[in-house]
Design an enzyme around this catalytic site. Structure first.
Site, PDB file in Angstrom:
ATOM      1  N   THR A 171      19.429  39.464  34.476  1.00  0.00           N
ATOM      2  CA  THR A 171      18.328  40.426  34.610  1.00  0.00           C
ATOM      3  C   THR A 171      18.038  40.666  36.088  1.00  0.00           C
ATOM      4  OG1 THR A 171      17.282  39.912  32.492  1.00  0.00           O
ATOM      5  CG2 THR A 171      15.871  40.842  34.193  1.00  0.00           C
ATOM      6  N   PHE A 173      15.392  41.826  38.875  1.00  0.00           N
ATOM      7  CA  PHE A 173      13.964  41.934  39.151  1.00  0.00           C
ATOM      8  C   PHE A 173      13.758  42.664  40.478  1.00  0.00           C
ATOM      9  CE2 PHE A 173      14.311  38.401  36.297  1.00  0.00           C
ATOM     10  CZ  PHE A 173      13.120  38.342  35.579  1.00  0.00           C
TER      11      PHE A 173
END
Length: 281
Positions: A171, A173
């Site tokens: 992921t 960020f």
């Protein structure tokens, strides 16, 4: 002490990213992405750490819509390797599980184990919250898909470790701040986030983006959306490689501005090493 807001509960992936980026900071868990951004805008927090893309599930947060309206700036990016464990109350076994709780993205990233178990699923606000709910229920028929840190925090037992479908699950960020932090042009790889609204004329987007192609500027992300109701011209959130003051990027931005009614630089920040490794791979 720096206060960092994030969406989710302690033990979530957002909390982990925050602790890696800003160790020793004061954490401010929020119930929504809007609340996390508002905390920075209002001064309750200094920064916000927000997930924007997942390698398996795609877009996570509507940052392309939230960021231009928030008045905040992107000052950094971070790629976090994502791991999910199936966890339940102490003494439980996978054979007893009937229902698995987690965030919708976590459920979509662990389809194989859910299919194998044949379990019913229940969507929660975030992964760590699912672990907390299972701990509060104290029922071996309920389990959660959550990061390993959540099991330690809520006293749960890992029933199966590392159940994400993709071992390379990652992921991305971004870190948001009230103040823009524009580093100088160097040899280090940089990223630039932009917002623009095209003029309401034929082929406006094609012409607006033409400068990036002719100047060999790599466009890594583009998201479109409408501002308000009606048939207004579309707005776009774009990420490009390199610094806006680099000559070929400056030339591309000049052409973009010519065919746009509004252009805003939302952040200039170092490219994370993970992005460079992906390019080499």
């Amino acid at each position: 002490m720096t206060t960092v807001a994030y969406q989710g509960e302690p033990g979530s992936n957002s909390a982990t990213a925050t602790q890696i980026l800003y160790p020793g900071s004061s954490e401010l868990p929020c119930t929504s992405f809007d609340q996390a951004l508002d905390a920075v805008t209002l001064g309750t927090a200094d920064l916000a750490v927000i997930p924007v893309d997942n390698s398996a599930a795609g877009r996570v947060a509507d940052v392309h819509h939230l960021l231009p309206e928030s008045g905040l700036f992107v000052i950094a990016e971070y790629f976090l390797a994502i791991r999910f464990d199936l966890m339940g109350v102490p003494g439980a076994s996978p054979a007893e599980v009937e229902c698995v709780r987690s965030h919708v993205h976590a459920l979509s990233q662990c389809r194989k184990v859910l299919r194998e178990g044949g379990w019913r699923t229940l969507v929660t606000d975030d992964t760590a919250g699912a672990a907390r709910e299972v701990a509060e229920l104290g029922d071996p028929r309920h389990a959660a898909l959550a990061p390993p840190a959540a099991a330690l925090r809520y006293g749960l037992e890992v029933l199966r470790a590392g159940v994400e479908d993709d071992p390379d699950n990652t992921t991305r960020f971004v870190v948001l701040s009230r103040e823009a932090s524009v580093p100088p042009v160097t040899d280090e790889p940089m990223m630039t986030s932009l917002f623009f609204a095209v003029r309401n004329i034929p082929s406006a987007l094609y012409k607006a983006l033409g400068g990036f192609a002719s100047s060999a500027v790599n466009l890594t992300k583009i998201e479109s959306y409408q501002m308000g109701a009606g048939l207004n011209a579309s707005c776009f959130y774009v990420e490009i490689e390199d610094h806006p003051d680099e000559p070929r990027v400056a030339l591309a931005l000049q052409e973009l501005r010519f065919f746009s009614s509004e252009v805003r630089v939302l952040g200039v920040y170092p490219a994370h090493p993970h992005r460079l490794r992906e390019r080499v791979g």
